[in-house]
Design a protein around this motif. Structure first.
Motif, PDB file in Angstrom:
ATOM      1  N   ALA A 157       0.848  -1.208   0.000  1.00  0.00           N
ATOM      2  CA  ALA A 157       0.000   0.000   0.000  1.00  0.00           C
ATOM      3  C   ALA A 157       0.885   1.260   0.000  1.00  0.00           C
ATOM      4  O   ALA A 157       0.564   2.253  -0.664  1.00  0.00           O
ATOM      5  CB  ALA A 157      -0.919  -0.006   1.210  1.00  0.00           C
ATOM      6  N   ALA A 179       2.096   1.829  -3.490  1.00  0.00           N
ATOM      7  CA  ALA A 179       1.025   2.360  -4.337  1.00  0.00           C
ATOM      8  C   ALA A 179       0.866   3.863  -4.084  1.00  0.00           C
ATOM      9  O   ALA A 179       0.691   4.650  -5.020  1.00  0.00           O
ATOM     10  CB  ALA A 179      -0.282   1.626  -4.036  1.00  0.00           C
ATOM     11  N   LYS A 180       0.979   4.239  -2.827  1.00  0.00           N
ATOM     12  CA  LYS A 180       0.822   5.645  -2.452  1.00  0.00           C
ATOM     13  C   LYS A 180       1.922   6.486  -3.112  1.00  0.00           C
ATOM     14  O   LYS A 180       1.660   7.558  -3.670  1.00  0.00           O
ATOM     15  CB  LYS A 180       0.900   5.745  -0.920  1.00  0.00           C
ATOM     16  CG  LYS A 180       0.591   7.102  -0.366  1.00  0.00           C
ATOM     17  CD  LYS A 180       0.303   7.038   1.136  1.00  0.00           C
ATOM     18  CE  LYS A 180       0.154   8.428   1.704  1.00  0.00           C
ATOM     19  NZ  LYS A 180       1.379   8.968   2.303  1.00  0.00           N
ATOM     20  N   LYS A 195       1.224   6.914  -6.742  1.00  0.00           N
ATOM     21  CA  LYS A 195       0.145   7.886  -6.984  1.00  0.00           C
ATOM     22  C   LYS A 195       0.693   9.308  -6.893  1.00  0.00           C
ATOM     23  O   LYS A 195       0.337  10.171  -7.677  1.00  0.00           O
ATOM     24  CB  LYS A 195      -0.981   7.703  -5.948  1.00  0.00           C
ATOM     25  CG  LYS A 195      -1.894   6.531  -6.245  1.00  0.00           C
ATOM     26  CD  LYS A 195      -3.045   6.499  -5.228  1.00  0.00           C
ATOM     27  CE  LYS A 195      -3.167   5.143  -4.611  1.00  0.00           C
ATOM     28  NZ  LYS A 195      -4.143   5.000  -3.558  1.00  0.00           N
ATOM     29  N   ASP A 223      -4.906   0.942  -7.086  1.00  0.00           N
ATOM     30  CA  ASP A 223      -4.489   0.495  -5.761  1.00  0.00           C
ATOM     31  C   ASP A 223      -5.544  -0.463  -5.220  1.00  0.00           C
ATOM     32  O   ASP A 223      -6.546  -0.027  -4.642  1.00  0.00           O
ATOM     33  CB  ASP A 223      -4.309   1.717  -4.843  1.00  0.00           C
ATOM     34  CG  ASP A 223      -3.843   1.299  -3.451  1.00  0.00           C
ATOM     35  OD1 ASP A 223      -3.662   0.083  -3.234  1.00  0.00           O
ATOM     36  OD2 ASP A 223      -3.661   2.180  -2.590  1.00  0.00           O
ATOM     37  N   TYR A 283      -1.501  -2.470  -8.051  1.00  0.00           N
ATOM     38  CA  TYR A 283      -1.015  -2.939  -6.748  1.00  0.00           C
ATOM     39  C   TYR A 283      -2.038  -3.883  -6.117  1.00  0.00           C
ATOM     40  O   TYR A 283      -3.213  -3.523  -5.958  1.00  0.00           O
ATOM     41  CB  TYR A 283      -0.722  -1.748  -5.831  1.00  0.00           C
ATOM     42  CG  TYR A 283       0.416  -0.918  -6.375  1.00  0.00           C
ATOM     43  CD1 TYR A 283       1.730  -1.149  -5.960  1.00  0.00           C
ATOM     44  CD2 TYR A 283       0.190   0.040  -7.357  1.00  0.00           C
ATOM     45  CE1 TYR A 283       2.781  -0.419  -6.492  1.00  0.00           C
ATOM     46  CE2 TYR A 283       1.231   0.772  -7.896  1.00  0.00           C
ATOM     47  CZ  TYR A 283       2.527   0.539  -7.466  1.00  0.00           C
ATOM     48  OH  TYR A 283       3.573   1.254  -8.008  1.00  0.00           O
TER      49      TYR A 283
END
Ligand code: PLP
Length: 408
Positions: A21, A24-25, A28, A38, A374
């Motif tokens: 996670a 993925a953040k 982004k 995500d 992700y």
């Protein structure tokens, strides 16, 4: 030299969800959220990309007198009105068994307390081969061995494997402690049918002729089952358990009330004899007192208030998200079936899981991330959290994922 007790495993916690996670953040932030899928987050998100926090729940909480929020609970096993409401809401009248309820910090607390108190160190717990990762961690912290049953035989629950594993473990200990996570199994979205539950009870009763049997039925996502009230009818199957079987239904208000951080849930204990329940609750009460002491009073009071004063609004608000979840999952599944992207038998719930061997999974997981998708690796699969993906991102996702799989 270590300051920790000898028997504890010192490996750092490898949490498959939070690490991915975070990646993925980062992606982004770097490339813009519209270019990133995500599918890691296991909480319910709205179409606006934000965590869902039900208004009925939080209006109730914020209207509480400060002293209600500040207070200790009135008992180590939970407030009496909470326990009553929990039993009524949880089982929806589908049980005639002797029962009692112990409030716990989330479903985690309920499962952990069961695992902790039913088995001695060195004994074996029976888990599904594809499962929520915390069961294994709980077993490890208690120095338990693990035997796993295969979740599936084709598109059905694998009763044969379930029975074989029970029989294998019975040979070496005088008790079976079994976890079944249904309905809305994490991570596959499978729910046992009523017929499968009846067979599970038959198998447990057969085993219970020679050993005692505890079933921990983890129902964390039950209030998002597509059948809603009908999804609770299977509890009736437990009415047929023998005297030597106990069922602990592990309930989580994290999902039912979208109140993950309030840490409230319950162990609903069911058996034929009240004295069996009383003996377990005596020990669970001491365990509670010795670990978390008592449960968040505001969370318990909120649950009671919502069910007493605005059940229709709460049901209607939750139903909107049940429908949304159904739309997201059916969009993904329909397209997956069209393009031949193979997945485990999904029925309902927060997650869909693609099935593959672990070697393919590892390479595929990397390839997906290289394409800004992700997901979470699980045993023999890749978990796609449709609970947090807007419908627009579910559209076309299966085709993209199939294309990437073909390159692995
Ligand atoms: N059981 C399963 C299968 C879960 O996925 C979770 C949460 O992710 C839980 C239980 C417990 O959640 P909580 O402790 O927040 O109620």
């Amino acid at each position: 030299m270590s300051f920790l007790k000898e028997s504890v495993n010192r490996q750092p916690l490898a949490d498959a969800v939070f690490a991915i996670a975070a990646k993925a953040k980062e992606d982004k932030e770097l490339n813009g959220p519209e270019h990133v899928v995500d599918a890691t987050i296991g909480s319910l998100y709205g179409e606006d990309g934000k965590l869902v926090a039900l208004d009925t729940v939080y209006d109730s909480l914020k209207n509480m007198d400060n002293r209600v929020l500040a207070k200790y609970a009135s008992s180590f096993t939970g407030n009496p009105d909470f326990k009553e409401h929990m039993y009524d809401w949880g089982l929806d009248g589908n049980s005639s068994l002797a029962h009692d309820v112990v409030a716990t910090p989330g479903g985690t607390g309920a499962v952990a307390m069961g695992i902790d108190e039913f088995l001695e160190a060195g004994e074996t717990i029976i888990l599904p081969n594809i499962a929520w990762g915390s069961y294994k961690l709980m077993a490890q912290m208690d120095n338990l061995n693990i035997e796993t049953y295969e979740m599936f035989d084709g598109d059905a629950f694998n009763l044969k494997s379930f029975k074989e594993v029970c029989e294998k473990v019975m040979v070496r200990q005088n008790k079976l402690v079994i976890v079944i996570n249904s309905p809305c199994h994490n991570p596959t979205g499978y729910s046992l049918t009523d017929e499968e539950w009846a067979k599970v009870v038959e198998i447990m009763n057969e085993c219970a002729k020679s050993v005692s049997v505890v079933l921990i039925n983890d129902v964390a996502y039950i209030d998002f089952a597509y059948g809603q009230k009908a999804a609770k009818k299977y509890f009736r199957a437990f009415d047929k358990i023998s005297d030597n079987v106990v069922v602990e239904v592990a309930y989580s208000l994290s999902k039912s009330m979208t109140s993950y951080g309030l840490r409230c849930g319950a162990a609903i204990l069911l058996a034929q004899q009240q004295k069996t329940i009383d003996e377990i609750v005596t020990v669970f009460a001491k365990d509670a007192r010795a670990t978390w002491s008592n449960i968040n009073n505001g969370a318990m009071a909120m649950f009671v208030d919502v069910l007493d004063n605005k059940p229709e609004e709460y049901n209607a608000e939750r139903q909107k998200y049940v429908d949304l979840l159904q739309k997201r999952s059916s969009t993904f599944i329909k397209e997956a079936d069209e393009v031949g992207l193979s997945h485990y038998p999904y029925k309902e719930g927060f997650f869909v899981t693609l099935n593959m061997d672990n070697k393919t999974r590892d390479a595929y997981h990397e390839a997906l991330m290289a394409n800004h998708i992700y997901t979470v690796k699980v045993n023999q699969g890749i978990r796609v959290a449709v609970c947090s993906l807007p419908v627009s991102q579910c559209q076309g996702l299966a085709a993209k994922m199939k294309k990437i799989l073909d390159t692995v």
